[in-house]
Design a protein around this motif. Structure first.
Motif, PDB file in Angstrom:
ATOM      1  N   LEU A  22       0.741  -1.132  -0.043  1.00 53.58           N
ATOM      2  CA  LEU A  22      -0.044   0.124  -0.120  1.00 53.58           C
ATOM      3  C   LEU A  22       0.856   1.223  -0.001  1.00 53.58           C
ATOM      4  N   ALA A  23       2.048   1.160   0.719  1.00 55.36           N
ATOM      5  CA  ALA A  23       2.944   2.536   0.706  1.00 55.36           C
ATOM      6  C   ALA A  23       3.592   2.608  -0.587  1.00 55.36           C
ATOM      7  N   TYR A  25       1.936   1.855  -3.480  1.00 54.60           N
ATOM      8  CA  TYR A  25       0.857   2.552  -4.664  1.00 54.60           C
ATOM      9  C   TYR A  25       0.946   3.837  -4.081  1.00 54.60           C
ATOM     10  N   SER A  26       0.984   4.331  -2.859  1.00 53.14           N
ATOM     11  CA  SER A  26       0.684   5.459  -2.701  1.00 53.14           C
ATOM     12  C   SER A  26       1.974   6.456  -2.679  1.00 53.14           C
ATOM     13  N   LEU A  27       3.369   5.869  -2.506  1.00 50.75           N
ATOM     14  CA  LEU A  27       4.608   6.823  -2.422  1.00 50.75           C
ATOM     15  C   LEU A  27       5.244   6.818  -3.838  1.00 50.75           C
TER      16      LEU A  27
END
Length: 84
Positions: A22-23, A25-27
């Protein structure tokens, strides 16, 4: 190691894998990566790009998680060796 403790370790490492993914995908700066990819393959489709990013994030997350597991297990084994 007792099965309950082993299951807790497995759940903890699965949770870290999800957090890393998830990190990712977001970062990850997807816009910059698209620009770089377009230089080498200007005819990339949206589906092709989505597949590439999915593979990149999931394989990268698995590698980071494997390194994390290796570090935690080595620390755990060292602490067990000192205790005996």
């Amino acid at each position: 190691m007792k099965p309950f403790k082993l299951a807790l370790f497995w759940l903890a490492f699965f949770a870290t894998y999800l957090i890393i993914a998830l990190a990712g995908y977001s970062l990850i700066p997807e816009g910059a990566l698209v620009d770089i990819a377009m230089k080498y393959k200007p005819d990339i489709t949206n589906e092709g790009w989505d597949n590439f990013m999915g593979y990149l994030i999931f394989i990268g997350s698995a590698l980071v998680n494997a390194i994390l597991i290796w570090i935690v297990v080595s620390i755990y084994q060292r602490s067990q060796a000192k205790g005996h």
